[in-house]
Design a protein around this motif. Structure first.
Motif, mmCIF file in Angstrom:
data_model
loop_
_atom_site.group_PDB
_atom_site.id
_atom_site.type_symbol
_atom_site.label_atom_id
_atom_site.label_comp_id
_atom_site.label_asym_id
_atom_site.label_seq_id
_atom_site.Cartn_x
_atom_site.Cartn_y
_atom_site.Cartn_z
ATOM 1 N N ILE A 1 -4.188 6.921 0.971
ATOM 2 C CA ILE A 1 -3.480 5.576 1.177
ATOM 3 C C ILE A 1 -2.235 5.923 1.863
ATOM 4 O O ILE A 1 -2.017 4.941 2.871
ATOM 5 N N ALA A 2 -1.638 6.831 1.869
ATOM 6 C CA ALA A 2 -0.388 6.979 2.433
ATOM 7 C C ALA A 2 -0.495 7.143 4.134
ATOM 8 O O ALA A 2 0.094 6.860 4.892
ATOM 9 N N VAL B 1 9.918 0.656 2.165
ATOM 10 C CA VAL B 1 9.580 1.554 0.907
ATOM 11 C C VAL B 1 10.021 2.920 1.270
ATOM 12 O O VAL B 1 9.092 3.639 1.654
ATOM 13 N N PRO B 2 11.056 3.352 0.970
ATOM 14 C CA PRO B 2 11.846 4.741 1.480
ATOM 15 C C PRO B 2 11.010 5.857 0.652
ATOM 16 O O PRO B 2 10.896 6.808 0.859
ATOM 17 N N GLU B 3 10.500 5.302 -0.476
ATOM 18 C CA GLU B 3 9.727 6.083 -1.485
ATOM 19 C C GLU B 3 8.777 6.713 -0.776
ATOM 20 O O GLU B 3 8.142 7.871 -1.280
ATOM 21 N N ILE B 4 7.944 6.162 0.204
ATOM 22 C CA ILE B 4 6.801 6.423 0.780
ATOM 23 C C ILE B 4 7.108 8.009 1.562
ATOM 24 O O ILE B 4 6.461 9.071 1.597
ATOM 25 N N LEU C 1 0.817 -1.193 0.003
ATOM 26 C CA LEU C 1 -0.058 0.117 -0.099
ATOM 27 C C LEU C 1 0.854 1.081 -0.049
ATOM 28 O O LEU C 1 0.417 2.185 -0.346
ATOM 29 N N ALA C 2 2.038 1.285 0.730
ATOM 30 C CA ALA C 2 2.968 2.379 0.748
ATOM 31 C C ALA C 2 3.310 2.695 -0.663
ATOM 32 O O ALA C 2 3.655 3.576 -1.044
ATOM 33 N N SER C 3 3.694 1.315 -1.685
ATOM 34 C CA SER C 3 4.478 1.351 -2.515
ATOM 35 C C SER C 3 3.328 2.198 -3.785
ATOM 36 O O SER C 3 3.430 2.851 -4.483
ATOM 37 N N LEU C 4 1.760 1.671 -3.562
ATOM 38 C CA LEU C 4 0.949 2.141 -4.282
ATOM 39 C C LEU C 4 0.697 3.769 -4.161
ATOM 40 O O LEU C 4 0.507 4.487 -5.115
ATOM 41 N N ALA C 5 0.957 4.115 -2.917
ATOM 42 C CA ALA C 5 0.755 5.539 -2.619
ATOM 43 C C ALA C 5 1.683 6.265 -3.067
ATOM 44 O O ALA C 5 1.509 7.347 -3.777
ATOM 45 N N ALA C 6 3.166 6.052 -3.255
ATOM 46 C CA ALA C 6 4.357 6.489 -3.892
ATOM 47 C C ALA C 6 3.901 6.450 -5.552
ATOM 48 O O ALA C 6 4.412 7.433 -6.330
ATOM 49 N N LEU C 7 3.282 5.591 -5.983
ATOM 50 C CA LEU C 7 2.896 5.199 -7.496
ATOM 51 C C LEU C 7 1.972 6.540 -8.128
ATOM 52 O O LEU C 7 2.145 6.990 -8.728
ATOM 53 N N PHE C 8 1.052 6.369 -7.042
ATOM 54 C CA PHE C 8 -0.200 7.366 -7.248
ATOM 55 C C PHE C 8 0.457 9.007 -7.287
ATOM 56 O O PHE C 8 0.209 9.549 -7.928
ATOM 57 N N ASP C 9 1.497 8.965 -6.178
ATOM 58 C CA ASP C 9 1.841 10.335 -6.430
ATOM 59 C C ASP C 9 2.782 10.762 -7.481
ATOM 60 O O ASP C 9 2.699 11.805 -8.241
ATOM 61 N N ALA D 1 7.348 10.719 -1.235
ATOM 62 C CA ALA D 1 5.887 10.866 -1.778
ATOM 63 C C ALA D 1 5.225 11.749 -0.750
ATOM 64 O O ALA D 1 4.808 12.756 -1.321
ATOM 65 N N ILE D 2 5.208 11.430 0.422
ATOM 66 C CA ILE D 2 4.571 12.328 1.611
ATOM 67 C C ILE D 2 5.102 13.806 1.503
ATOM 68 O O ILE D 2 4.435 14.656 1.471
ATOM 69 N N ALA D 3 6.561 14.063 1.425
ATOM 70 C CA ALA D 3 6.888 15.292 1.494
ATOM 71 C C ALA D 3 6.582 15.986 0.225
ATOM 72 O O ALA D 3 6.055 17.313 0.314
ATOM 73 N N HIS D 4 6.391 15.340 -0.763
ATOM 74 C CA HIS D 4 6.049 15.971 -2.282
ATOM 75 C C HIS D 4 4.660 16.209 -1.977
ATOM 76 O O HIS D 4 3.869 17.230 -2.588
ATOM 77 N N LEU D 5 3.747 15.320 -1.443
ATOM 78 C CA LEU D 5 1.978 15.643 -1.382
ATOM 79 C C LEU D 5 1.923 16.685 -0.466
ATOM 80 O O LEU D 5 1.057 17.311 -0.683
ATOM 81 N N ARG D 6 2.709 16.761 0.752
ATOM 82 C CA ARG D 6 2.686 17.991 1.588
ATOM 83 C C ARG D 6 2.871 19.352 0.812
ATOM 84 O O ARG D 6 2.067 20.328 0.970
ATOM 85 N N ASP D 7 3.728 19.378 -0.155
ATOM 86 C CA ASP D 7 3.859 20.555 -0.827
ATOM 87 C C ASP D 7 2.982 20.862 -2.013
ATOM 88 O O ASP D 7 2.625 21.910 -2.174
#
Length: 317
Positions: free
Chosen positions: A251-252, A264-267, A232-240, A270-276
């Motif tokens: 999902i994140a 999944v360090p990509e999560i 699910l973390a990988s899915l959140a990163a892919l959606f981002d 991704a969260i930092a980018h989503l916050r932005d």
């Protein structure tokens, strides 16, 4: 029965025997039963149902028993005693355990080596992981054991994910076929997720969706409420990455955990980018929505979002 059925249960993701092992640890310990360490290994898989603190306790105690007895467990499953450490975001402790067990056994068991490679890769020690993977696949092939070969291929794929993505994809794909042919759903789930990570990075988005769906379904059907955070973390990163920011944030919020942040360090990126891109208030609102979902609700939501994204990719307007 608790020991050996527990071993089989882990492979097919049927976790009822974990409770049997837990119930037997106290009476087995009272008589210093020769299967005591084996029971601790099976019991430590309670991390899959969210009981991570208890799993760490079983892991620590099982290592003490092994050190006292000098026993070598079947198939090198001593390595599994360290999986609970992944649940608390400490892969370096799994690596330390694998090294200690290899030294204690005085051999180079394939399963323990495979988990050493995995732990090093997840801990960010990529060069050491690749060095440790040298000759691993050949050693696994020599055993004739599909479980060991599938794990070795998975570890190799993770270790060489950046240095040799084509070789890593080939190894993971081969491992997935072996896992499926031998009915080993535990291997299948890990390998499917590994493939999805690489496919997402190299443009195979639809195939990544397929493999993430497989991993999510397996973990959900097994009742594994801990490991399901990883795909699910990988899915959140892919959606981002695809610009589907609202489902990514939702999902994140559910998927983020010490385990998923390590695997999944990509999560975190991704969260930092989503916050932005969304702004902190919007991100927090969406993440809280995901965090309050049950596992079943999140899985249903994830499937629906995957279907929508796949449709848009296959039939762009």
């Amino acid at each position: 029965m608790a020991a050996y059925v527990g071993l089989l249960g882990v492979g097919v993701q049927t976790y009822e025997p974990i409770a049997w092992a837990e119930e037997l640890i106290e009476p087995a310990g009272a008589v210093d039963h020769p299967r005591l360490a084996f029971l601790y290994v099976v019991a430590s898989w309670c991390f899959t149902t969210g009981r991570i603190e208890a799993a760490v306790g079983y892991s620590d105690a099982g290592q003490i028993v092994l050190g006292r007895s000098g026993e070598a467990l079947p198939y090198g499953i001593e390595a599994w005693l360290g999986l609970a450490y992944l649940g608390i975001g400490q892969p370096e402790r799994l690596a330390e355990l694998c090294r200690a067990q290899l030294a204690r056994r005085r051999d180079t068991h394939v399963l323990i080596r495979s988990w050493l490679v995995y732990a090093l890769a997840v801990a960010g020690s990529g060069g050491e992981a690749m060095d440790s993977a040298d000759g691993l696949i050949e050693a696994a092939e020599a055993t004739g054991n599909p479980l060991l070969l599938a794990w070795a291929l998975g570890a190799y794929g993770l270790a060489f994910r950046e240095a040799d993505p084509v070789g890593a994809l080939n190894a993971l794909g081969r491992g997935l076929v072996i896992a499926q042919d031998s009915g080993n759903r535990a291997n299948e789930s890990v390998l499917a997720h590994g493939l999805a990570l690489l496919e997402a990075e190299h443009g195979g988005t639809v195939s990544a969706f397929d493999h993430l769906t497989l991993a999510i379904r397996n973990y959900h059907n097994a009742g594994d409420t801990t490991s399901i955070h990883i795909p699910l973390a990988s899915l959140a990163a892919l959606f981002d990455r695809l610009g589907r920011y609202e489902p990514a944030a939702t999902i994140a919020g559910f998927a983020l955990s010490p385990f998923s942040a390590t695997a999944v360090p990509e999560i975190s990126t991704a969260i930092a980018h989503l916050r932005d891109v969304l702004g902190n208030p919007a991100y927090e609102s969406l993440a809280r929505k995901g965090e309050t979902m049950t596992t079943a609700e999140m899985v249903t939501y994830a499937y629906d979002q995957i279907d929508q994204a796949r449709t848009e990719l296959e039939h762009p307007s």
